[in-house]
Write a protein that holds these residues in place. Structure first.
Motif, mmCIF file in Angstrom:
data_model
loop_
_atom_site.group_PDB
_atom_site.id
_atom_site.type_symbol
_atom_site.label_atom_id
_atom_site.label_comp_id
_atom_site.label_asym_id
_atom_site.label_seq_id
_atom_site.Cartn_x
_atom_site.Cartn_y
_atom_site.Cartn_z
ATOM 1 N N ILE A 17 2.694 3.492 1.939
ATOM 2 C CA ILE A 17 2.135 2.143 1.646
ATOM 3 C C ILE A 17 0.488 2.678 2.325
ATOM 4 C CG2 ILE A 17 1.237 -0.106 2.304
ATOM 5 C CD1 ILE A 17 4.056 -0.611 1.146
ATOM 6 N N LEU A 19 -2.763 0.696 3.834
ATOM 7 C CA LEU A 19 -3.466 -0.364 3.994
ATOM 8 C C LEU A 19 -4.795 -0.076 4.683
ATOM 9 C CD1 LEU A 19 -2.850 -1.753 7.173
ATOM 10 C CD2 LEU A 19 -0.936 -2.278 6.525
ATOM 11 N N ILE A 26 -4.236 -3.358 0.937
ATOM 12 C CA ILE A 26 -3.719 -2.764 -0.131
ATOM 13 C C ILE A 26 -4.315 -1.662 -0.038
ATOM 14 C CG2 ILE A 26 -1.019 -1.151 -0.601
ATOM 15 C CD1 ILE A 26 -0.550 -4.307 0.805
ATOM 16 N N GLN A 29 -0.078 3.143 -3.413
ATOM 17 C CA GLN A 29 1.445 2.947 -2.477
ATOM 18 C C GLN A 29 1.979 3.720 -3.421
ATOM 19 O OE1 GLN A 29 3.311 -1.239 -3.075
ATOM 20 N NE2 GLN A 29 1.617 -1.935 -2.824
ATOM 21 N N VAL A 440 3.932 -7.474 -2.728
ATOM 22 C CA VAL A 440 4.930 -6.077 -2.118
ATOM 23 C C VAL A 440 6.131 -5.754 -1.977
ATOM 24 C CG1 VAL A 440 4.886 -3.990 -0.617
ATOM 25 C CG2 VAL A 440 2.831 -5.638 -0.588
ATOM 26 N N LEU A 446 5.423 -1.636 4.428
ATOM 27 C CA LEU A 446 4.865 -2.256 4.632
ATOM 28 C C LEU A 446 4.609 -3.098 6.377
ATOM 29 C CD1 LEU A 446 1.486 -3.873 4.220
ATOM 30 C CD2 LEU A 446 3.224 -6.150 3.640
ATOM 31 N N PHE A 469 -1.327 -10.129 4.952
ATOM 32 C CA PHE A 469 -0.780 -9.177 4.432
ATOM 33 C C PHE A 469 0.663 -9.507 4.148
ATOM 34 C CE2 PHE A 469 -3.229 -6.012 7.085
ATOM 35 C CZ PHE A 469 -3.939 -5.420 5.836
#
Ligand code: ADP
Ligand code: XUL
Length: 504
Positions: A17, A19, A26, A29, A440, A446, A469
């Motif tokens: 991932i 970000l 994000i 992925q 997610v 993450l 997030f």
């Protein structure tokens, strides 16, 4: 604004991932399955075939190859990678990698043991007893390391390797966790471990966050010299090595210490404050929450690990998680959609039908000889078995997490099976709590990216790091609808567990 990459090397695959810290979004992925993308290793669900069901190993070279494939995907993603400021990672916990030498990357490394025992291994009961005895008993070990001796923990695994392959043990110059092994490949030098993953070894003193010599002595000779250093979770441990920069045209990003998947998920679900719990329905099912002070489980089932925030986390782990649900799904030739529909059609409490779902050896409660027990339930009863496996898992999770001392009113659900709202409804009903989903699915990846962010921008507090997030999806709330039947069932399930364990 800077980009941060989080990698998660789990039991069955690798996820990345990326970000954008400034935009709080994000931007990339990707996931790969070891079985599908690297079939030459011959894994099934990420593990190598084994004649002895208690022995579960995987291939460190496969993990290294997967890292190469994923970094190639990131390089080809079209992202402006000159903005990539830092990388961190998450990995399945407890697994160990034995090296005689570390080259500049995977092809240069020399393994003193070609395979790695992983968290599903349950072959070290004797070594667990030996280590516990060596330090003065289970309680002493738990008080110092946060856990009694568990078969999958790295210390007992190291002891077994030392006893069965003494020459290879001597030829081993460094024993890494999966997390520090992959971090080492990125920096091209031996990486340290963080306290979150080190606390899954039965070797670290939880309070001082240093190796605990009595445990090292009870495990294997000269162990201190073979173990990585322990550093705080938000430490920058190096930069992406010249090898990866050349190979994929990546920038010299800073590398933050890697951690275990559960500590990373703690951050990825935003649990940087005490009082909330998350349940991860991945290959393993786990229930965990932040703890300010380490309170060790009195019945010996759970663990206290270091948390990436510098505090602690309580966790209880179940081996018969997603793969047990899959066993039932596949036994009746169902899709997940059909599985969910059947689950939604049966009543809470399952009209008295129930199960102890020990398809494989279980961690909580400790069951070394597997065997599914069915109560008022025929093997041919599709709907009954579907509900029975999920109810049994959720009831066991509630029964064995009370030691954490959290009055569970809200649960954050994550992991592959958290996409399944019918399963989450059973969770809500059993716990009598509201369950939230996340956008997610892989909160470990993450969390790793957020840890890279925190390590790179140290002056930012954890609340600010996770903001934007890790909020659950507002519309995803699953409310408890019928908790009543579980009040009795909880008691009945506990009695059946006790009886099955006495007979085993
Ligand atoms: P890990 O990170 O441990 O490798 P994941 O969190 O990726 O595992 O979860 C993988 C598991 O999720 C699969 O083994 C599968 O059983 C389960 N899964 C995926 N989709 C669903 C679904 N719709 N319902 C129930 N389980 C699911
Ligand atoms: C934690 C545990 C598993 C692994 C694999 O103690 O054994 O959750 O980390 O995900």
């Amino acid at each position: 604004m800077p980009l941060y990459l989080g990698l998660d090397s789990s039991t069955q695959g690798l996820t990345a991932i990326v970000l954008d810290a400034g935009g709080r979004r994000i931007v990339f992925q990707s996931s790969l399955s070891f079985d599908e993308v690297l079939p030459k290793y011959g894994t099934r669900h990420g593990v190598l075939p084994s004649a002895d069901p208690s022995v579960v190993v995987s291939s460190p070279r496969m993990w290294a190859d997967a890292l190469d494939v994923m970094l190639g995907r990131i390089a080809a993603s079209g992202l402006d990678l000159s903005r990539l400021a830092a990388i961190s990672g998450s990995a399945q916990q407890h697994g160990s990698v034995y090296l005689s030498r570390l080259g500049p990357r995977d092809l240069g490394l020399e393994l003193s043991r070609p395979v790695s025992p992983i968290w599903m291994d349950s072959s070290t009961s004797i070594e667990c007893s030996e280590i516990a005895r060596g330090v003065g008993g289970d309680e002493v070990l738990a008080a110092h390391t946060g856990s009694r001796a568990f078969e999958r923990f790295t210390g007992p695994q190291i002891r077994k390797f030392f006893k069965t392959s003494p020459e290879q043990y001597v030829a081993t110059s460094r024993i890494h966790l999966v997390s520090s092994f992959l971090a080492s490949l990125l920096i091209g030098a031996h990486a340290p471990v963080d306290p979150g993953d080190a606390s899954g070894m039965n070797l670290m003193d939880l309070k001082t966050r240093t190796w605990w010599q009595p445990a090292l002595d009870a495990t294997a000779p000269d162990l201190a010299a073979k173990l990585p250093a322990i550093v705080p979770s938000s430490t920058i441990i190096g930069t992406l090595s010249a090898y990866w920069q050349r190979r994929h045209g990546l920038p010299p990003a800073r590398i933050a210490a890697w951690s275990g998947d559960n500590p990373c998920s703690l951050v990825g679900t935003g649990l940087v404050r005490e009082g909330l719990v998350a349940i991860s329905l991945g290959t393993s099912d786990t229930i965990f929450g932040l703890m300010r002070e380490p309170r060790v489980s009195p019945d010996g089932t759970g663990h206290v690990f270091g948390a990436p925030t510098g505090e602690f986390m309580g966790i209880t782990v179940f081996r018969n998680g997603s793969l047990a649900r899959e066993r039932v799904r596949d036994e009746y030739g169902l899709t997940w959609e059909r599985f969910s529909r059947v689950l939604g059609m049966t009543p809470p409490g399952n009209s008295g039908r129930s199960m102890l779902p020990w398809f494989e050896p279980e961690i909580t409660p400790r069951v070394s000889t597997p065997g599914v027990r069915r109560f008022h339930l025929d093997a041919g009863d599709i709907a009954g078995n579907v509900r029975a496996v999920v109810e049994a898992q959720m009831i066991a999770m509630k029964l064995h997490s009370g030691w954490m001392g959290v009055d569970v009113k809200t649960i954050y659900a994550t992991g592959g099976a958290s996409a399944n709202r019918a399963i989450l409804q059973v969770m809500a009903d059993v716990f009598d709590a509201e369950v939230h989903q996340f956008a997610v699915g892989n909160t470990a990846a993450l969390g790793a990216a957020l840890r890279a962010f925190h390590a790179d921008a140290k002056t930012i507090g954890w609340d600010d790091v996770v903001r934007g997030f890790t909020e659950p999806v507002a519309s995803s709330l699953v409310r408890p609808e019928n908790h009543e039947p579980y009040k009795d069932l909880m008691r009945i399930h506990a009695a059946r567990e006790r009886e099955a364990l006495t007979r085993a």
